[in-house]
Write an enzyme that holds these catalytic residues in place. Sequence first.
Site: not given
Lengths: 139, 463
Positions: B94, B203, B205, B361-362, B386
């Site tokens: 990626d 994602f 967020e 973060g997750s 990262h």
Amino acid sequence: MAPEFELLEHTSDIGVLARGGTRKEALLAASQGVVSILVDPAGFGPVEERYFKATGRDEAAQIVNWLNEIIFFFDTEGMVFVEFAVDSWTKNEISGHARGERLDVDRHEFRTAVKAATYHQFESHETPNGWEIRVFVDV
Amino acid sequence: MHLEKIDDYRWLIPRTYKAGMRTDTMIFANEQLLEAIRRDQSLEQAANVAMLPGIVGRALAMPDIHQGYGFPIGGVAAVDEEHGVVSPGGVGFDINCGVRLLSSSLTRKEVQPKLRDLVHQLFRDVPSGTGGSGPLRISDGDLNQVLEKGPRWAIEHEMGSEADLDHTEERGCIAGADPYAVSARAKLRGKPQLGTLGSGNHFLEVQYVDEIFDDQTASQYRLAKDRIVLLIHTGSRGLGHQVCTDYVAQLDEAMRRYDLHVPDRQLACAPIHSPEGQRYLKAMAAAANFAWTNRQCIAHAARGAFKRIFGEDTHMPLIYDVAHNIAKLETHIVGDRKKRVLVHRKGATRAFPGQPVFIPGSMGTASYFLLGQEGSMRETFGSACHGAGRVLSRSAAKKGATAKEIQKELESRGIMVQSLTREGLTEEKPEAYKDIEAVVDVVHNAGLAARVARLRPIGVIKG
């Protein structure tokens, strides 16, 4: 032995361990393994056909490139294959075809995109029961 | 593996650890993180990084390091421009996967009552782009311009402003990108995917500023407590993946001609100045430009979604956009002299002094906004970590709570989640990752990047 596969643990990626009576069968099982990472194969039929060509200087390159064909057709057309056939496997190339159907997210279950098949910890060898291929894909 | 402890945040794998290492490998971690790191092949792979022909200084591993293929994710290696090699596997599939943070004129209080509408709108307007479907119809000529110019193409098509370029690493365009070094297959994969998020760990967020550690920097970016921000995490999609696939195959062939040897075939490489190495760098630059354009198009769509819910005067300036899978030619001090080096950052962020650094973060946990520090130039070729870094394999993560249960649990904590797939939730659940606080603590205390603000999610869109 009947072709079969299992998915292997890896922190960031997913491995496919495929077995078959012959090298060709193990490749077909590995192909089914990669498809099962992309989608739930239930509900897909052999509606359309695509030709696969995987060249490479050795067996590892040919197998990795064959599996990358699955990823290429999924990314460009949403094709999900349920039947695979190897027509010939020469010193430099595997050629074959696959039948499947385009993904419809309303009808089918998409799981995760696969970026590529890799050489990382790649194995392809004969076993007392047939043939085994191990390949990790980057997801 | 025995590690030499340098201090509470630094550990060394000496070059004598195994044959083929050309230098030491330095691991940035604390005791707690090391325990997790030791559970997979990360350290062995970090030692492999030190085998890269032409490597200068030390091979480096960040506190979020985890097992990849060949290279660990969270690895940094600088190679001599004159005598070193470039390895597509040292960048990853990626290419220019990265993060972009947008600020907003909204507060948490204003967004909370309409959060559900916002998340639905974002989910509609920023598709995952699965199976050849995407929101933008572009011609082959447009695609070549994207590869050559990066997000300037999007701005010329009214998807952003010049100010966005000012706040993007390299202004979103690595010079020397050549669309003709990118294969037809890569273009076919990428063309329908511009403006799409992808799946896996990518994602979008909606977050609020939870705590500020550096008032001066925060106010410079107009960030105050409870301010709403938007974090975008995605990359070059199928185009970049195919570029990596194509060039791993080409360099795998080329290595034999140059008599090069690497510990893992996935790390196939070629001399930087060889025709094969140069061609990869031109294709990689094109894929990187595609990724910056992708995040630009997504930011444009997300700004539209916010305006639709909160009104046309909603303002969302770009704070910064930074790559974390890339190889770049930079000048660094090596020994006591300046040297041009190609810095491979695989799962590592550029962290030049004063530059914003984002560490997501997750899912459902905090993310951090930091500022690069001088220490990064002395020790890590201007790099920091990262993310939180995985600890559980995807299949292990899937065991336990179902997607619905995870969604419910997050909702009970005030976090609204919408995901195209069940895997997007189960494989990415918070427990699958290391503790973000510990990871950030290491880079802060090691002097690589300093905390500016902590951000917490209230809305999550997953592919």
